[in-house]
Design a protein around this motif. Structure first.
Motif, PDB file in Angstrom:
ATOM      1  N   ILE A 285      52.626  30.417  50.655  1.00 25.80           N
ATOM      2  CA  ILE A 285      52.350  30.582  52.083  1.00 25.80           C
ATOM      3  C   ILE A 285      53.541  31.223  52.789  1.00 25.80           C
ATOM      4  O   ILE A 285      53.381  32.131  53.621  1.00 25.80           O
ATOM      5  CB  ILE A 285      52.004  29.227  52.736  1.00 25.80           C
ATOM      6  N   SER A 286      54.749  30.786  52.454  1.00 23.65           N
ATOM      7  CA  SER A 286      55.948  31.349  53.084  1.00 23.65           C
ATOM      8  C   SER A 286      56.107  32.822  52.739  1.00 23.65           C
ATOM      9  O   SER A 286      56.466  33.642  53.596  1.00 23.65           O
ATOM     10  CB  SER A 286      57.199  30.576  52.634  1.00 23.65           C
ATOM     11  N   PHE A 287      55.850  33.174  51.482  1.00 22.61           N
ATOM     12  CA  PHE A 287      55.974  34.576  51.079  1.00 22.61           C
ATOM     13  C   PHE A 287      54.964  35.453  51.822  1.00 22.61           C
ATOM     14  O   PHE A 287      55.294  36.558  52.281  1.00 22.61           O
ATOM     15  CB  PHE A 287      55.772  34.711  49.574  1.00 22.61           C
ATOM     16  N   SER A 288      53.749  34.967  51.949  1.00 25.46           N
ATOM     17  CA  SER A 288      52.716  35.787  52.597  1.00 25.46           C
ATOM     18  C   SER A 288      52.997  36.006  54.078  1.00 25.46           C
ATOM     19  O   SER A 288      52.567  37.016  54.653  1.00 25.46           O
ATOM     20  CB  SER A 288      51.344  35.130  52.420  1.00 25.46           C
ATOM     21  N   LYS A 289      53.727  35.090  54.710  1.00 25.13           N
ATOM     22  CA  LYS A 289      54.053  35.259  56.125  1.00 25.13           C
ATOM     23  C   LYS A 289      54.940  36.473  56.365  1.00 25.13           C
ATOM     24  O   LYS A 289      54.959  37.031  57.469  1.00 25.13           O
ATOM     25  CB  LYS A 289      54.735  34.000  56.665  1.00 25.13           C
ATOM     26  N   GLY A 290      55.689  36.891  55.351  1.00 25.14           N
ATOM     27  CA  GLY A 290      56.570  38.044  55.498  1.00 25.14           C
ATOM     28  C   GLY A 290      55.876  39.375  55.271  1.00 25.14           C
ATOM     29  O   GLY A 290      56.516  40.423  55.342  1.00 25.14           O
ATOM     30  N   MET A 291      54.585  39.339  54.997  1.00 26.06           N
ATOM     31  CA  MET A 291      53.834  40.564  54.738  1.00 26.06           C
ATOM     32  C   MET A 291      53.161  41.057  56.007  1.00 26.06           C
ATOM     33  O   MET A 291      52.917  40.296  56.937  1.00 26.06           O
ATOM     34  CB  MET A 291      52.765  40.305  53.649  1.00 26.06           C
ATOM     35  N   GLU A 292      52.854  42.339  56.027  1.00 27.33           N
ATOM     36  CA  GLU A 292      52.091  42.900  57.134  1.00 27.33           C
ATOM     37  C   GLU A 292      50.661  42.364  57.076  1.00 27.33           C
ATOM     38  O   GLU A 292      50.109  42.175  55.985  1.00 27.33           O
ATOM     39  CB  GLU A 292      52.075  44.425  57.057  1.00 27.33           C
ATOM     40  N   PRO A 293      50.038  42.093  58.233  1.00 29.61           N
ATOM     41  CA  PRO A 293      48.688  41.517  58.249  1.00 29.61           C
ATOM     42  C   PRO A 293      47.683  42.297  57.406  1.00 29.61           C
ATOM     43  O   PRO A 293      46.886  41.690  56.665  1.00 29.61           O
ATOM     44  CB  PRO A 293      48.310  41.556  59.733  1.00 29.61           C
ATOM     45  N   GLN A 294      47.685  43.628  57.472  1.00 32.83           N
ATOM     46  CA  GLN A 294      46.732  44.414  56.693  1.00 32.83           C
ATOM     47  C   GLN A 294      46.986  44.298  55.195  1.00 32.83           C
ATOM     48  O   GLN A 294      46.055  44.274  54.383  1.00 32.83           O
ATOM     49  CB  GLN A 294      46.784  45.889  57.123  1.00 32.83           C
ATOM     50  N   GLU A 295      48.278  44.189  54.850  1.00 33.23           N
ATOM     51  CA  GLU A 295      48.632  44.012  53.435  1.00 33.23           C
ATOM     52  C   GLU A 295      48.166  42.645  52.936  1.00 33.23           C
ATOM     53  O   GLU A 295      47.652  42.518  51.828  1.00 33.23           O
ATOM     54  CB  GLU A 295      50.153  44.163  53.261  1.00 33.23           C
ATOM     55  N   ARG A 296      48.365  41.617  53.783  1.00 38.16           N
ATOM     56  CA  ARG A 296      47.905  40.270  53.427  1.00 38.16           C
ATOM     57  C   ARG A 296      46.398  40.266  53.180  1.00 38.16           C
ATOM     58  O   ARG A 296      45.917  39.704  52.191  1.00 38.16           O
ATOM     59  CB  ARG A 296      48.244  39.271  54.543  1.00 38.16           C
ATOM     60  N   LEU A 297      45.669  40.854  54.116  1.00 35.56           N
ATOM     61  CA  LEU A 297      44.215  40.874  54.003  1.00 35.56           C
ATOM     62  C   LEU A 297      43.783  41.597  52.723  1.00 35.56           C
ATOM     63  O   LEU A 297      42.850  41.146  52.029  1.00 35.56           O
ATOM     64  CB  LEU A 297      43.607  41.554  55.227  1.00 35.56           C
ATOM     65  N   LYS A 298      44.450  42.694  52.396  1.00 39.43           N
ATOM     66  CA  LYS A 298      44.123  43.444  51.183  1.00 39.43           C
ATOM     67  C   LYS A 298      44.325  42.585  49.938  1.00 39.43           C
ATOM     68  O   LYS A 298      43.469  42.552  49.036  1.00 39.43           O
ATOM     69  CB  LYS A 298      45.001  44.695  51.108  1.00 39.43           C
ATOM     70  N   ARG A 299      45.468  41.885  49.880  1.00 37.24           N
ATOM     71  CA  ARG A 299      45.761  41.045  48.709  1.00 37.24           C
ATOM     72  C   ARG A 299      44.739  39.907  48.572  1.00 37.24           C
ATOM     73  O   ARG A 299      44.248  39.614  47.483  1.00 37.24           O
ATOM     74  CB  ARG A 299      47.173  40.466  48.806  1.00 37.24           C
ATOM     75  N   TYR A 300      44.429  39.258  49.690  1.00 43.43           N
ATOM     76  CA  TYR A 300      43.487  38.137  49.625  1.00 43.43           C
ATOM     77  C   TYR A 300      42.089  38.609  49.246  1.00 43.43           C
ATOM     78  O   TYR A 300      41.354  37.911  48.535  1.00 43.43           O
ATOM     79  CB  TYR A 300      43.465  37.390  50.953  1.00 43.43           C
ATOM     80  N   ARG A 301      41.707  39.771  49.705  1.00 42.59           N
ATOM     81  CA  ARG A 301      40.404  40.315  49.314  1.00 42.59           C
ATOM     82  C   ARG A 301      40.363  40.605  47.817  1.00 42.59           C
ATOM     83  O   ARG A 301      39.330  40.414  47.171  1.00 42.59           O
ATOM     84  CB  ARG A 301      40.107  41.583  50.115  1.00 42.59           C
ATOM     85  N   GLN A 302      41.499  41.063  47.267  1.00 40.75           N
ATOM     86  CA  GLN A 302      41.552  41.302  45.824  1.00 40.75           C
ATOM     87  C   GLN A 302      41.429  40.004  45.031  1.00 40.75           C
ATOM     88  O   GLN A 302      40.913  39.996  43.915  1.00 40.75           O
ATOM     89  CB  GLN A 302      42.867  42.014  45.458  1.00 40.75           C
TER      90      GLN A 302
END
Length: 311
Positions: free
Chosen positions: A61-78
């Motif tokens: 969770i801490s690592f994902s907070k440092g990502m850009e929102p669009q990048e986060r969404l892309k990773r979670y969709r994958q």
């Protein structure tokens, strides 16, 4: 047919909070292994264990907070595939909005627990291993004797249930009679239990079916027990050689595991319950490092050697 556990069952067992996609609680979990998707958050999907429960702790969770929102969404969709059973978040952490969005789109439930990640991982794994373990049924009686799970086997009518009844009267605990369900939970453990319909019941020829818990109390039964020793009862064969010293070590195979076995011949006048009780105590003593048969053989050989030197 591959065994599976619905996500709903895991949720109810561990009292998990549903954050989204409660319509996906029927999704099957087919493996007890968990995934901590750290590498996936960086974009590495060459090996993604998509069929595992995806567990998010403080690190993810801490690592994902440092990502850009669009990048986060892309990773979670994958991470959201048709085989992904559920996402579980520990420590009552806030779920990223992008995770909830991707999970809703795919119909994958997101669950949350107040437990710390390591402890939650252990609970989930133990529960899934228990539910997904391969199971076989074996004809016999399983009794807890001095903390050892003793599986009593033998042909029908040899006296297994009567022996189990006498053992219960002597203070030991019945696990299963007639049909023992054996689960291989890991490479070292065989866990025996009773089918629900005959749990706590004992069939005695001439008497019928009795409820051991009702007659002897809750302390006379238990729901499951690790199988440590097999005692095989057979009708006495005068032509057969039976071990009289205790040096012979028999084993029987259940699944692919070798389990120590003792063969006890049955004939009128033999107190089988006492013999099996002593067999369990002697087995425990051997595991503690003392083997009476080996000690006797050693002393006998020493005596023979001593006498031959004096001749």
């Amino acid at each position: 047919m591959t065994k599976s556990v619905p996500v709903k069952e895991l949720m109810e067992r561990l009292n998990l909070e549903v954050l989204c996609s409660d319509n996906g609680l029927d999704r099957p979990i087919v493996t007890s292994d968990l995934s901590r998707p750290g590498l996936e958050l960086t974009g590495f999907f060459s090996y993604y264990p998509e069929d595992r429960v995806q567990l998010f702790g403080m690190t993810e969770i801490s690592f994902s907070k440092g990502m850009e929102p669009q990048e986060r969404l892309k990773r979670y969709r994958q991470m959201c595939t048709r085989r992904t059973p559920a996402f579980v978040i520990s420590r009552s952490l806030e779920a990223p909005d992008e995770l909830l969005q991707a999970a809703k789109e795919a119909g994958i439930p997101v669950l949350r627990s107040r437990l710390k990640t390591t402890r939650l991982s252990v609970y989930i794994t133990n529960y899934l291993e228990s539910k997904l373990a391969p199971v076989i049924s074996k004809h016999g009686v399983l009794v807890d004797i001095y903390g050892l799970g003793v599986l009593i086997t033998g042909n029908s009518g040899v006296g297994k249930s009567e022996t189990a009844l006498e053992l219960v009267k002597r203070g030991h605990r019945l696990v299963a009679d007639d049909n023992v369900e054996i689960r291989k939970e890991d490479e070292l453990s065989l866990i025996g239990s009773s089918p629900e319909i005959i749990e706590h019941l004992l069939e005695i020829r001439g008497l019928g079916i009795i409820n051991v818990m009702t007659l002897f109390g809750a302390g006379a039964v238990r729901s499951s027990k690790k199988i440590t020793l097999v005692v095989h009862l057979e009708n006495w064969d005068p032509e057969k050689h039976y071990d009289r010293v205790g040096l012979d070590e028999e084993k029987t195979q259940i699944f692919d595991m070798d389990v120590p076995m003792i063969t006890v011949p049955v004939r009128p006048g033999r107190n089988l319950s006492v013999i099996i009780e002593v067999a369990a105590m002697n087995f425990r003593l051997k595991n503690m490092g003392y083997n009476a048969a080996e000690r006797f053989t050693s002393d006998l050989n020493h005596l023979i050697s001593h006498n031959s030197m004096n001749d």
